[in-house]
Design a protein around this motif. Sequence first.
Motif, mmCIF file in Angstrom:
data_model
loop_
_atom_site.group_PDB
_atom_site.id
_atom_site.type_symbol
_atom_site.label_atom_id
_atom_site.label_comp_id
_atom_site.label_asym_id
_atom_site.label_seq_id
_atom_site.Cartn_x
_atom_site.Cartn_y
_atom_site.Cartn_z
ATOM 1 N N SER A 25 0.845 -1.139 -0.172
ATOM 2 C CA SER A 25 -0.109 0.150 0.067
ATOM 3 C C SER A 25 0.865 1.202 -0.123
ATOM 4 C CB SER A 25 -0.752 0.004 1.149
ATOM 5 O OG SER A 25 -1.825 -0.944 1.245
ATOM 6 N N ILE A 26 2.136 0.960 0.787
ATOM 7 C CA ILE A 26 2.743 2.192 0.854
ATOM 8 C C ILE A 26 3.646 2.460 -0.428
ATOM 9 C CG2 ILE A 26 4.759 3.360 2.052
ATOM 10 C CD1 ILE A 26 4.170 1.860 4.316
ATOM 11 N N LEU A 27 4.105 1.239 -1.177
ATOM 12 C CA LEU A 27 4.705 1.535 -2.285
ATOM 13 C C LEU A 27 3.662 2.017 -3.618
ATOM 14 C CD1 LEU A 27 6.773 -2.051 -2.542
ATOM 15 C CD2 LEU A 27 7.513 0.680 -2.151
ATOM 16 N N TRP A 28 2.442 1.564 -3.489
ATOM 17 C CA TRP A 28 1.499 2.036 -4.243
ATOM 18 C C TRP A 28 1.200 3.527 -4.337
ATOM 19 C CZ3 TRP A 28 -3.279 4.542 -3.262
ATOM 20 C CH2 TRP A 28 -3.954 4.530 -4.155
ATOM 21 N N LEU A 29 1.227 4.019 -3.014
ATOM 22 C CA LEU A 29 0.768 5.586 -2.684
ATOM 23 C C LEU A 29 2.168 6.101 -3.186
ATOM 24 C CD1 LEU A 29 -0.679 7.956 -1.499
ATOM 25 C CD2 LEU A 29 0.640 7.523 0.675
ATOM 26 N N ILE A 30 3.156 5.992 -3.066
ATOM 27 C CA ILE A 30 4.554 6.616 -3.404
ATOM 28 C C ILE A 30 4.636 6.590 -4.910
ATOM 29 C CG2 ILE A 30 7.092 6.542 -3.696
ATOM 30 C CD1 ILE A 30 7.272 5.304 -0.740
ATOM 31 N N ILE A 164 -15.395 3.146 -4.000
ATOM 32 C CA ILE A 164 -15.621 4.241 -3.557
ATOM 33 C C ILE A 164 -15.590 4.346 -1.943
ATOM 34 C CG2 ILE A 164 -17.871 6.079 -3.287
ATOM 35 C CD1 ILE A 164 -18.470 5.167 -6.372
ATOM 36 N N GLY A 165 -16.234 3.399 -1.579
ATOM 37 C CA GLY A 165 -16.365 3.141 0.026
ATOM 38 C C GLY A 165 -14.901 3.252 0.509
ATOM 39 N N THR A 166 -13.981 2.629 -0.065
ATOM 40 C CA THR A 166 -12.619 2.705 0.538
ATOM 41 C C THR A 166 -12.097 3.967 0.403
ATOM 42 O OG1 THR A 166 -12.389 0.260 -0.284
ATOM 43 C CG2 THR A 166 -10.417 1.849 0.169
ATOM 44 N N SER A 167 -12.353 4.748 -0.743
ATOM 45 C CA SER A 167 -11.836 6.082 -0.774
ATOM 46 C C SER A 167 -12.316 7.019 0.218
ATOM 47 C CB SER A 167 -12.392 6.745 -2.134
ATOM 48 O OG SER A 167 -11.711 5.892 -3.382
ATOM 49 N N ILE A 168 -13.582 6.972 0.436
ATOM 50 C CA ILE A 168 -14.226 7.650 1.733
ATOM 51 C C ILE A 168 -13.796 7.428 2.878
ATOM 52 C CG2 ILE A 168 -16.255 8.020 2.915
ATOM 53 C CD1 ILE A 168 -17.957 7.684 0.231
ATOM 54 N N LEU A 169 -13.286 6.229 3.200
ATOM 55 C CA LEU A 169 -12.918 5.865 4.486
ATOM 56 C C LEU A 169 -11.451 6.451 4.447
ATOM 57 C CD1 LEU A 169 -13.677 2.052 5.148
ATOM 58 C CD2 LEU A 169 -14.308 3.875 6.518
ATOM 59 N N ILE A 170 -10.661 6.368 3.534
ATOM 60 C CA ILE A 170 -9.212 7.012 3.664
ATOM 61 C C ILE A 170 -9.280 8.535 3.733
ATOM 62 C CG2 ILE A 170 -7.355 7.357 2.052
ATOM 63 C CD1 ILE A 170 -7.649 4.698 1.122
ATOM 64 N N ILE A 171 -10.386 8.985 3.026
ATOM 65 C CA ILE A 171 -10.594 10.537 3.287
ATOM 66 C C ILE A 171 -10.940 10.824 4.632
ATOM 67 C CG2 ILE A 171 -11.808 12.660 2.703
ATOM 68 C CD1 ILE A 171 -12.103 11.283 -0.310
ATOM 69 N N LEU A 172 -11.711 10.060 5.262
ATOM 70 C CA LEU A 172 -11.985 10.182 6.727
ATOM 71 C C LEU A 172 -10.970 10.097 7.565
ATOM 72 C CD1 LEU A 172 -15.703 9.014 6.436
ATOM 73 C CD2 LEU A 172 -15.159 11.396 6.428
ATOM 74 N N LEU A 173 -10.292 8.784 7.331
ATOM 75 C CA LEU A 173 -9.043 8.421 8.137
ATOM 76 C C LEU A 173 -7.890 8.328 7.345
ATOM 77 C CD1 LEU A 173 -11.060 5.618 10.349
ATOM 78 C CD2 LEU A 173 -10.438 7.973 11.165
ATOM 79 N N PRO A 174 -7.177 9.158 7.120
ATOM 80 C CA PRO A 174 -6.084 9.184 6.222
ATOM 81 C C PRO A 174 -5.120 7.977 6.728
ATOM 82 C CG PRO A 174 -6.586 11.625 6.592
ATOM 83 C CD PRO A 174 -7.436 10.785 7.365
ATOM 84 N N PRO A 175 -4.879 7.828 7.724
ATOM 85 C CA PRO A 175 -3.974 6.661 8.362
ATOM 86 C C PRO A 175 -4.260 5.583 7.685
ATOM 87 C CG PRO A 175 -4.276 7.950 10.292
ATOM 88 C CD PRO A 175 -5.050 8.592 8.887
ATOM 89 N N LEU A 176 -5.264 5.007 7.045
ATOM 90 C CA LEU A 176 -5.811 3.736 6.539
ATOM 91 C C LEU A 176 -5.142 3.644 5.019
ATOM 92 C CD1 LEU A 176 -9.469 3.601 7.519
ATOM 93 C CD2 LEU A 176 -7.626 2.540 8.592
ATOM 94 N N VAL A 177 -4.515 4.638 4.652
ATOM 95 C CA VAL A 177 -3.890 4.756 3.197
ATOM 96 C C VAL A 177 -3.004 3.827 3.205
ATOM 97 C CG1 VAL A 177 -2.239 6.477 3.337
ATOM 98 C CG2 VAL A 177 -3.586 6.176 1.419
ATOM 99 N N VAL A 178 -2.225 3.295 4.503
ATOM 100 C CA VAL A 178 -1.347 2.459 4.459
ATOM 101 C C VAL A 178 -1.650 1.176 4.442
ATOM 102 C CG1 VAL A 178 0.287 4.250 5.763
ATOM 103 C CG2 VAL A 178 -1.028 2.431 6.981
ATOM 104 N N ILE A 179 -2.861 0.667 4.369
ATOM 105 C CA ILE A 179 -3.174 -0.784 4.411
ATOM 106 C C ILE A 179 -4.331 -0.854 3.470
ATOM 107 C CG2 ILE A 179 -4.722 -0.379 6.287
ATOM 108 C CD1 ILE A 179 -2.860 -3.721 5.116
#
Length: 218
Positions: A25-30, A164-179
Motif C-alpha cells: 500500500s505504501i509503495l502504491w501510494l509513493i 468508492i467506500g474505500t476512498s471515503i474511508l481513507i478521506i475520513l481516516l487518512p492513516p488507513l491509506v497504508v493498508i
Amino acid sequence: MSDMFRYDNPFLTTLCKIGDLFVLSILWLICCLPVITLIPASSALYYVVVKSIRRGRGSAIKQFWAAFRQNLMCGVKVTLVYVLFAAVTLMWFLFAAKFSLDTLEGMIYTAISRILLMVFGLCSSFLTPLTARFYMKAMQYWKYSFFLGFRHLGWSFLMLLGTIGTSILIILLPPLVVILPAVLALVLSFIIEPVLARYTIVSDEQGGQDIWFDHSAS
C-alpha cells in the motif's frame, strides 16, 4: 514450540502477508504521487496481490517493482487517457447541472453527462486488472474494459461501490491509506479473477508451467 517458528507456519505466513499488504500500500501510494503513474502503480499492486499474496509466488516487493517497470510506458498512456476522460466527464456533469431538466437542453446535457459517467465507471472496474494481466495496445485496454464492465454489470457496480467506500474511508481516516489500497485489491481479486478466467486461454505449452493465475474456467 519449535513448530511455531517454521517458515510454513500458518500464523507466521498470515503475519507476513499482512506486513506485505502494508508495504504494498505504501509503495502504491509513493508510485501514484506523479499522478500519471496511477495505472502502472495500481496494475502492479493488483498483479502482486494475486500472484504473491494469494498464490504465494515470489517476493511481494520484488514482484511489485518488476511489474511497475514493465507496465510503466503503456500504463502512463492509459493513465493520461484516464485522467482526460475523468476531466471531461466531470466538466460535463457540472455543466449539465446548470440546466433545468424541464428544458430540452437540460435533458440532453444531463443524458450526455450520465452516459459519460456510466462509460467511465464501467471502464474503471476492469482497466487495472487488464493492464496487470494482458499485453495489448493502450486503447485496447479501454475497449476490453468497457466490454467486461458492461458484460458483468452487477460485479462492476459492486466493485465501484467498494472502491468508492474505500476512498471515503481513507478521506475520513487518512492513516488507513497504508493498508486499505492493498486490502481493496485483494478483496476485489476474488471477484475479478473468476471473470478473467473465463477469457483466459492457457495453451498446451503453458500447461506444464507454474501458472499463478486461475485458469480453471478456460
